[in-house]
Design an enzyme around this catalytic site. Structure first.
Site, mmCIF file in Angstrom:
data_model
loop_
_atom_site.group_PDB
_atom_site.id
_atom_site.type_symbol
_atom_site.label_atom_id
_atom_site.label_comp_id
_atom_site.label_asym_id
_atom_site.label_seq_id
_atom_site.Cartn_x
_atom_site.Cartn_y
_atom_site.Cartn_z
ATOM 1 N N ARG A 46 0.794 -1.220 0.000
ATOM 2 C CA ARG A 46 0.000 0.000 0.000
ATOM 3 C C ARG A 46 0.836 1.284 0.000
ATOM 4 N NH1 ARG A 46 -5.248 1.042 2.321
ATOM 5 N NH2 ARG A 46 -5.321 -1.126 2.950
ATOM 6 N N LYS A 143 -2.315 -19.666 3.236
ATOM 7 C CA LYS A 143 -3.354 -19.996 4.189
ATOM 8 C C LYS A 143 -3.564 -18.811 5.120
ATOM 9 C CE LYS A 143 -2.776 -22.311 8.145
ATOM 10 N NZ LYS A 143 -2.039 -21.993 9.380
ATOM 11 N N HIS A 173 2.541 -24.865 3.870
ATOM 12 C CA HIS A 173 4.010 -24.923 3.862
ATOM 13 C C HIS A 173 4.548 -26.254 4.380
ATOM 14 C CE1 HIS A 173 3.766 -23.765 8.102
ATOM 15 N NE2 HIS A 173 5.036 -24.085 8.237
ATOM 16 N N LYS A 177 8.168 -28.943 3.330
ATOM 17 C CA LYS A 177 9.226 -29.428 4.232
ATOM 18 C C LYS A 177 9.834 -30.700 3.643
ATOM 19 C CE LYS A 177 7.144 -27.634 8.493
ATOM 20 N NZ LYS A 177 8.079 -26.817 9.246
ATOM 21 N N GLU A 211 4.246 -27.534 19.686
ATOM 22 C CA GLU A 211 5.052 -26.314 19.603
ATOM 23 C C GLU A 211 5.250 -25.748 21.003
ATOM 24 O OE1 GLU A 211 4.087 -23.800 15.896
ATOM 25 O OE2 GLU A 211 2.150 -24.500 16.607
ATOM 26 N N ASP A 230 -6.340 -23.730 12.516
ATOM 27 C CA ASP A 230 -4.974 -23.259 12.255
ATOM 28 C C ASP A 230 -4.036 -24.402 11.867
ATOM 29 O OD1 ASP A 230 -2.949 -21.126 12.322
ATOM 30 O OD2 ASP A 230 -2.142 -22.215 14.046
ATOM 31 N N HIS A 235 -2.307 -28.568 8.049
ATOM 32 C CA HIS A 235 -1.033 -29.284 8.173
ATOM 33 C C HIS A 235 -1.198 -30.741 8.610
ATOM 34 C CE1 HIS A 235 0.407 -25.330 7.612
ATOM 35 N NE2 HIS A 235 0.450 -24.939 8.867
ATOM 36 N N LYS A 326 0.002 -25.545 21.327
ATOM 37 C CA LYS A 326 0.962 -24.475 21.593
ATOM 38 C C LYS A 326 1.397 -24.579 23.048
ATOM 39 C CE LYS A 326 -0.076 -22.029 17.732
ATOM 40 N NZ LYS A 326 0.820 -22.185 16.583
#
Ligand code: BG6
Length: 478
Positions: A46, A143, A173, A177, A211, A230, A235, A326
């Site tokens: 922008r 995504k 993604h 990998k 994670e 998510d 994934h 998480k």
């Protein structure tokens, strides 16, 4: 091998993903000699700024993201010289004629939509209207691809108005990998595994993506998504597909994606009792999920464990257990394939015989190990023990060979090469949402609250019980 000359336009060229992943990835490919000198990368965003100012921003990003050993002044300079910039209004007219002028004929043209999905339609429309993207142009989208089935369908329809499916590269993604691609090599490049790869011989499969990070900084997005949208819908679903799919006849985009789609369509609806949702509470020096998300009453899950059934000839009766979260004890992504015990033991009871287990470590410590039962050396009779046949890629292939490209590097080069194998097809994404939606709708209908779990743990105890009640257990995290 260098790719063809290209013009790559990155919408959202000053954004976080461009700075952290896309541009450093492109630089690494450039430094490795894979990007030809006549390639051009045009940042588009922008704000108005000169190409010089943009190059300075990108130089900063490279310094910040790449360790000094992965960059050198000379190649950074040469890479920056490939960069250009255009200030553009995604929803207006500003900048479009400028962009149109910059595009060259006779080279591969790719447009990376690294922007909020709400802008996909505007960008597609304007690329078409200003005759910037021709029938050969490639569109890369990030995504989240939708929030549910209806929104994913809308996005697909919006893109389809101006582009063919062959032009659209939907990124997950995880597929970029190396270790994820390796799943296909292991399954279909060896005779050893495939004959046993079925319900007759496999007791169950576990897929873990744990994670240590929380959602701090991304709370606004994450609180509307949760682990299901998510991580699981994309994934983990992709990992499940690669483990469960039938061998495609060829390693070709549609052959592979057809087989993955069949897996998603064979998934049974999830029973409410087969899902555990968790949300992390505050740790010794880490905030709670609700603080991270700035939503004191949030019912969003930051952890999920579930048991799935792929109802087809190959897998009926072999459950797949998935978990992701998480703020867990360690960062571990791995797949465990637990085989059944041999049908009959010729040894006396209690010799310690157990079942083989194949663990594929996606990250970190990339590699695989297979537990094999052997005789415990010594004079004490036939005592059996399990030992791992352990292969760590860094050891087997040397540190350098194991220093694999980041997922984005591989995926962007595949866009330029025109290879869609590692990208999701529209019907695949829709099928994944069609399976996800009812699970989420059931929680919403019950206003279900996630179970709180301690930060730095392995998630709620109920997740352990999910397997214990079937006489199975998760592999330890960390
Ligand atoms: C992203 C999710 O797609 O994947 C993040 O939005 C998650 O929440 C990330 O942290 C995990 O990716 P990786 O490559 O670090 O395993």
């Amino acid at each position: 091998i260098p790719v063809e000359a290209f013009d790559l336009v990155i919408f959202g060229g000053t954004g976080d993903l461009a700075r952290r992943k896309i541009l450093p990835g492109l630089y690494r490919r450039f430094r490795d000699g894979q990007i030809p000198d006549d390639a051009r990368i045009v940042g588009a965003a922008r704000s108005d700024m000169s190409a010089e100012a943009y190059r300075a921003q990108v130089a900063d990003a490279l310094n910040e993201v790449l360790p000094a050993s992965k960059r050198d002044a000379e190649s950074v300079e040469a890479f920056l010289a490939r960069l250009d910039y255009v200030g553009i209004d995604a929803t207006g007219t500003h900048g479009w004629p400028d962009l149109s002028q910059k595009m060259r004929a006779g080279v591969v043209q790719a447009f990376y939509f690294s922007v909020a999905p709400a802008l996909f339609g505007d960008l597609a429309k304007r690329l078409h209207k200003h005759k910037i993207a021709g029938p050969e142009a490639r569109i890369v989208v990030e995504k989240p691809f939708g929030h549910d089935l209806a929104s994913a369908r809308d996005l697909n329809a919006m893109l389809a108005r101006h582009f063919d499916e062959q032009q659209i590269y939907r990124i997950d993604h995880y597929l970029g990998k190396e270790t994820v691609q390796n799943l296909m090599a292991v399954r279909f490049g060896n005779l050893l595994f495939e004959p046993l790869w079925r319900n007759q011989y496999i007791d169950h499969v576990q897929i873990t993506v744990a994670e240590t990070v929380g959602v701090g900084g991304r709370g606004a997005y994450y609180d509307k998504s949760g682990a299901m949208r998510d991580m699981v819908q994309n994934h983990l679903m992709q990992l499940l597909c690669l483990i469960a799919m039938e061998p495609p006849a060829k390693f070709d985009p549609d052959a592979v994606r057809d087989e993955k789609l069949k897996v998603i369509r064979a998934l049974d609806p999830v029973e409410p009792g087969d899902v555990v949702r968790g949300q992390y509470r505050a740790g010794a020096d880490t905030p709670s999920y609700r603080d991270d998300a700035e939503n004191p009453a949030s019912r969003t899950e930051s952890f999920i464990a579930m048991k799935l059934h792929v109802s087809n000839w190959r897998w009926n009766g072999t459950p797949f257990y998935l978990r992701t979260g998480k703020r867990m004890k360690a960062r571990v992504s791995e797949i465990v394939v637990r085989f059944k015990e041999p049908p009959h033991s010729i040894f006396e009871e209690d010799t310690g015989q157990s079942a083989n287990e194949l663990t594929i470590r996606l990250q970190p410590n990339e590699g695989m190990d297979l537990t094999v039962t052997i005789k415990e050396p010594g004079p004490g009779g036939m005592r059996l023990i399990d030992v791992p046949l352990d292969m760590t890629f860094a050891e087997a292939l040397g540190e350098e060979a194991a220093d694999v490209p980041d997922a984005y590097e591989r995926l962007i080069m595949d866009v330029i090469r025109g290879n869609q194998t590692l990208f999701m097809r529209g019907d695949e994404v829709e099928a994944a949402w069609a399976w996800t939606d009812p699970v989420i709708a059931a929680w919403d209908a019950r206003e279900e609250k996630p179970i709180s779990y301690e930060a730095g743990s392995t998630g709620p105890e109920e997740a352990l019980i999910l397997m214990h009640r079937d006489g199975r257990r998760w592999r330890e995290i960390g």
